[in-house]
Design an enzyme around this catalytic site. Structure first.
Site, PDB file in Angstrom:
ATOM      1  N   LYS A   9     121.873  71.036  79.455  1.00 39.13           N
ATOM      2  CA  LYS A   9     123.186  70.525  79.069  1.00 39.13           C
ATOM      3  C   LYS A   9     123.026  69.457  77.998  1.00 39.13           C
ATOM      4  O   LYS A   9     122.121  68.614  78.089  1.00 39.13           O
ATOM      5  CB  LYS A   9     123.888  69.920  80.289  1.00 39.13           C
ATOM      6  CG  LYS A   9     124.227  70.930  81.372  1.00 39.13           C
ATOM      7  CD  LYS A   9     125.398  71.802  80.977  1.00 39.13           C
ATOM      8  CE  LYS A   9     125.812  72.682  82.161  1.00 39.13           C
ATOM      9  NZ  LYS A   9     126.953  73.560  81.816  1.00 39.13           N
ATOM     10  N   ASP A  38     123.983  73.842  76.236  1.00 34.21           N
ATOM     11  CA  ASP A  38     125.402  73.965  76.581  1.00 34.21           C
ATOM     12  C   ASP A  38     126.058  72.598  76.455  1.00 34.21           C
ATOM     13  O   ASP A  38     125.738  71.680  77.202  1.00 34.21           O
ATOM     14  CB  ASP A  38     125.534  74.489  78.019  1.00 34.21           C
ATOM     15  CG  ASP A  38     126.976  74.810  78.389  1.00 34.21           C
ATOM     16  OD1 ASP A  38     127.880  74.557  77.565  1.00 34.21           O
ATOM     17  OD2 ASP A  38     127.195  75.326  79.505  1.00 34.21           O
ATOM     18  N   GLU A  64     125.956  76.706  73.459  1.00 33.92           N
ATOM     19  CA  GLU A  64     127.168  77.166  74.123  1.00 33.92           C
ATOM     20  C   GLU A  64     128.266  76.110  73.991  1.00 33.92           C
ATOM     21  O   GLU A  64     128.024  74.920  74.215  1.00 33.92           O
ATOM     22  CB  GLU A  64     126.779  77.347  75.596  1.00 33.92           C
ATOM     23  CG  GLU A  64     127.692  78.174  76.423  1.00 33.92           C
ATOM     24  CD  GLU A  64     127.052  78.382  77.808  1.00 33.92           C
ATOM     25  OE1 GLU A  64     125.841  78.713  77.896  1.00 33.92           O
ATOM     26  OE2 GLU A  64     127.753  78.197  78.806  1.00 33.92           O
ATOM     27  N   ASP A  89     132.135  79.905  76.141  1.00 34.15           N
ATOM     28  CA  ASP A  89     132.265  79.980  77.592  1.00 34.15           C
ATOM     29  C   ASP A  89     133.680  79.518  77.978  1.00 34.15           C
ATOM     30  O   ASP A  89     134.563  80.329  78.268  1.00 34.15           O
ATOM     31  CB  ASP A  89     131.176  79.110  78.237  1.00 34.15           C
ATOM     32  CG  ASP A  89     131.291  78.993  79.742  1.00 34.15           C
ATOM     33  OD1 ASP A  89     132.217  79.591  80.322  1.00 34.15           O
ATOM     34  OD2 ASP A  89     130.460  78.298  80.354  1.00 34.15           O
ATOM     35  N   LYS A 113     131.576  84.868  83.218  1.00 35.19           N
ATOM     36  CA  LYS A 113     131.459  84.398  84.601  1.00 35.19           C
ATOM     37  C   LYS A 113     132.463  85.169  85.443  1.00 35.19           C
ATOM     38  O   LYS A 113     133.673  84.924  85.327  1.00 35.19           O
ATOM     39  CB  LYS A 113     131.780  82.904  84.664  1.00 35.19           C
ATOM     40  CG  LYS A 113     130.802  82.021  83.924  1.00 35.19           C
ATOM     41  CD  LYS A 113     131.318  80.598  83.862  1.00 35.19           C
ATOM     42  CE  LYS A 113     130.248  79.650  83.362  1.00 35.19           C
ATOM     43  NZ  LYS A 113     130.812  78.346  82.990  1.00 35.19           N
TER      44      LYS A 113
END
Ligand code: MG
Length: 204
Positions: A9, A38, A64, A89, A113
């Protein structure tokens, strides 16, 4: 553990601190594993441009959601002008399949997801219409996590998927039928999802 892809992250600290973390990760894992990042929509345009320019040096697989979910045009421009592939995302949440198809030029990779998209069927339908996807969990318990494994296998995804998330839970609902073995997960072959309930349900 045999993983060939790691994910970190970014976006919660300064760009310079993030770049230093990614540099440290690359040094720790060596030249071969893919590193994907991300930002969870945490960067401004200026921060994202600065980050992408610095991160290109570390062979970043993709970043991301560098920008907030609603900034589709911004992602499209980042994708065009910087050397690091872009994934979306959060930008997919709450959109119909057709709406997502309509923004398919805004990113290189789409993160699917099942729990956020409305289930396995919709995930597979969407994955078949998009060129390049990964399937991930939403840090689900064994049922939805195993459903994500099935969706990823059905789509024959060419990249590493984010389904090795069982270890992030303190406890789970049933034994894991698709535990990680040397960086890979086998698809359960039993009926349904292949999850054996541990709460006393008998199969007919
Ligand atoms: Mg994400």
């Amino acid at each position: 553990m045999g993983f060939e892809t790691v994910k970190c992250k970014v976006g919660a600290r300064s760009v310079e601190e993030d770049v230093e973390r990614v540099r440290a990760i690359r040094e720790a894992v060596g030249p071969d594993p893919a590193i994907r990042l991300d930002a969870n929509g945490g960067w401004s345009r200026e921060q994202a441009e600065r980050a992408l320019d610095s991160l290109a040096a570390f062979g970043t697989e993709y970043v991301e959601q560098p920008l907030p979910a609603e900034d589709i045009a911004g992602h499209r421009e980042l994708r065009e002008y910087h050397g690091v592939p872009i994934a979306l995302d959060e930008s997919l949440a709450g959109k119909a399949i057709g709406e997502i198809e309509a923004i398919s030029d805004a990113a290189d990779v789409f993160v699917l997801k099942p729990m956020a998209l409305g289930g396995v069927d919709r995930t597979i339908e969407l994955g078949r219409r998009l060129e390049d996807v990964v399937v991930t969990t939403t840090i689900d318990t064994v049922i939805a996590r195993t459903a994500a494994v099935h969706a990823a296998a059905a789509l024959d995804v060419g990249r590493a998927c984010g389904v090795a998330t069982a270890d992030l839970l303190a406890e789970d609902l049933a034994p894991d039928p698709s535990a990680v073995d040397n960086g890979a997960i086998s698809v359960p072959q039993g009926p349904g999802l292949g999850v054996e309930p541990s709460w006393g349900v008998k199969r007919a």
